[in-house]
Scaffold this motif. Sequence first.
Motif, mmCIF file in Angstrom:
data_model
loop_
_atom_site.group_PDB
_atom_site.id
_atom_site.type_symbol
_atom_site.label_atom_id
_atom_site.label_comp_id
_atom_site.label_asym_id
_atom_site.label_seq_id
_atom_site.Cartn_x
_atom_site.Cartn_y
_atom_site.Cartn_z
ATOM 1 N N ARG A 194 -5.991 25.446 -3.838
ATOM 2 C CA ARG A 194 -4.744 24.717 -4.070
ATOM 3 C C ARG A 194 -3.612 25.673 -4.448
ATOM 4 O O ARG A 194 -2.468 25.500 -4.016
ATOM 5 N N VAL A 195 -3.930 26.678 -5.234
ATOM 6 C CA VAL A 195 -2.918 27.670 -5.607
ATOM 7 C C VAL A 195 -2.417 28.412 -4.370
ATOM 8 O O VAL A 195 -1.210 28.654 -4.225
ATOM 9 N N GLN A 196 -3.314 28.767 -3.480
ATOM 10 C CA GLN A 196 -2.907 29.439 -2.241
ATOM 11 C C GLN A 196 -1.969 28.563 -1.419
ATOM 12 O O GLN A 196 -0.945 29.031 -0.904
ATOM 13 N N ILE A 197 -2.303 27.278 -1.309
ATOM 14 C CA ILE A 197 -1.474 26.358 -0.535
ATOM 15 C C ILE A 197 -0.093 26.203 -1.177
ATOM 16 O O ILE A 197 0.938 26.241 -0.500
ATOM 17 N N LEU A 198 -0.057 26.070 -2.489
ATOM 18 C CA LEU A 198 1.214 25.924 -3.189
ATOM 19 C C LEU A 198 2.071 27.180 -3.038
ATOM 20 O O LEU A 198 3.293 27.090 -2.858
ATOM 21 N N ASN A 199 1.458 28.346 -3.101
ATOM 22 C CA ASN A 199 2.209 29.585 -2.903
ATOM 23 C C ASN A 199 2.781 29.667 -1.490
ATOM 24 O O ASN A 199 3.926 30.093 -1.304
ATOM 25 N N LEU A 200 2.010 29.248 -0.514
ATOM 26 C CA LEU A 200 2.498 29.262 0.866
ATOM 27 C C LEU A 200 3.660 28.291 1.047
ATOM 28 O O LEU A 200 4.610 28.568 1.786
ATOM 29 N N LEU A 201 3.589 27.141 0.376
ATOM 30 C CA LEU A 201 4.691 26.178 0.447
ATOM 31 C C LEU A 201 5.980 26.758 -0.113
ATOM 32 O O LEU A 201 7.074 26.369 0.305
ATOM 33 N N CYS A 202 5.864 27.686 -1.048
ATOM 34 C CA CYS A 202 7.047 28.305 -1.667
ATOM 35 C C CYS A 202 7.472 29.585 -0.962
ATOM 36 O O CYS A 202 8.410 30.251 -1.419
ATOM 37 N N GLU A 203 6.796 29.934 0.118
ATOM 38 C CA GLU A 203 7.131 31.159 0.843
ATOM 39 C C GLU A 203 7.554 30.873 2.279
ATOM 40 O O GLU A 203 7.458 31.736 3.151
ATOM 41 N N GLY A 204 8.009 29.666 2.538
ATOM 42 C CA GLY A 204 8.584 29.365 3.838
ATOM 43 C C GLY A 204 7.587 29.104 4.951
ATOM 44 O O GLY A 204 7.948 29.195 6.131
ATOM 45 N N VAL A 205 6.352 28.759 4.613
ATOM 46 C CA VAL A 205 5.343 28.467 5.630
ATOM 47 C C VAL A 205 5.296 26.958 5.849
ATOM 48 O O VAL A 205 5.324 26.180 4.895
ATOM 49 N N SER A 206 5.224 26.532 7.098
ATOM 50 C CA SER A 206 5.243 25.106 7.410
ATOM 51 C C SER A 206 3.919 24.442 7.038
ATOM 52 O O SER A 206 2.885 25.107 6.879
ATOM 53 N N LEU A 207 3.950 23.122 6.925
ATOM 54 C CA LEU A 207 2.746 22.384 6.560
ATOM 55 C C LEU A 207 1.630 22.580 7.576
ATOM 56 O O LEU A 207 0.468 22.784 7.216
ATOM 57 N N ARG A 208 1.968 22.530 8.854
ATOM 58 C CA ARG A 208 0.930 22.673 9.883
ATOM 59 C C ARG A 208 0.380 24.099 9.933
ATOM 60 O O ARG A 208 -0.808 24.305 10.184
ATOM 61 N N ALA A 209 1.245 25.084 9.689
ATOM 62 C CA ALA A 209 0.752 26.462 9.643
ATOM 63 C C ALA A 209 -0.188 26.658 8.462
ATOM 64 O O ALA A 209 -1.219 27.334 8.575
ATOM 65 N N ILE A 210 0.142 26.050 7.326
ATOM 66 C CA ILE A 210 -0.745 26.129 6.158
ATOM 67 C C ILE A 210 -2.078 25.452 6.472
ATOM 68 O O ILE A 210 -3.144 25.958 6.096
ATOM 69 N N SER A 211 -2.014 24.323 7.171
ATOM 70 C CA SER A 211 -3.236 23.624 7.556
ATOM 71 C C SER A 211 -4.152 24.530 8.378
ATOM 72 O O SER A 211 -5.365 24.570 8.154
#
Length: 295
Positions: free
Chosen positions: A10-27
């Motif tokens: 979850r921490v990794q996902i939250l960090n990615l959300l704050c670094e300009g990565v799209s939801l689908r790319a995070i998925s």
Amino acid sequence: MANVLPLAKRVQILNLLCEGVSLRAISRLQDVSINTVSKLLVDAGETCLDLHDQLVTHVEAKNVQCDEIWSFCYAKQKNVPTAKAAPAEAGDVWTWTALDADSKLMISYMASGRTGSAAETFMQDVARRITGRPQITSDGFTAYPNAVRVAFGKNVDFAQLVKTYGPDFGAGPERKYSPPVCTGAHKVVREGNPDQSKISTSHVERANLTMRMGMRRFTRLTNAHSKKYANHLYALALFFMHYNFVRQHKAHKLSPAMAAGLTDRLWSMEDIAERIDVRANVPKPRGPYKKRSEA
């Protein structure tokens, strides 16, 4: 709860959300479903909205800069009439921001229209978070003087930086992708006796770039725009919680919240993730009760 992702994930996902990565790319990167990422954004956004209200208060800000940054939800305003199944909140969304130029703290933010009533609501929120008599600088938007007057009365030094732009020449790509050239700016004192050397919007305008780089839904000319207004607001809440409490600002090597005296330590994304868990585990009302909208 077997379906809850591990804290580290979850921490990794939250960090990615704050670094300009799209939801689908995070998925794809984290090998989780898009619904999982969206649900975590909602949970994080609701938690961060609460945390901002609890923690960003009694700010001793002496030099505040205000601005609005444009984006849109579902479709651009001009395309809403012909958009298929457009929700009620479709169209232009302006994010209002108030930045403490000294600590770089984002004092207040609001996603709304660019109207006089929105300006009043925003400035009233700024006023309730600040102690003392601040100096405020805004751009030349005509709704600001009345909004500042309603929110602060005479207890403010307020000025506007009104910019002028050159003609919009050309018909090629440079015209489409580049704004008109700023040919000058003049300072207009609206209330009190502001320090002329501090009448500026440079810091808050630089924060606009930080927002566009850190939130994928603000990136221009892509399909990464917000599809739901609520998710737009949740992304703002998570981003600004991270910006204020987790991220060190290069200007003073502290988080903005530390520089503003709101906390004595640098937070981590684990702190935010743990508070999401605490909020999720709060007992829900039992038996008949009214919804918030009905109360």
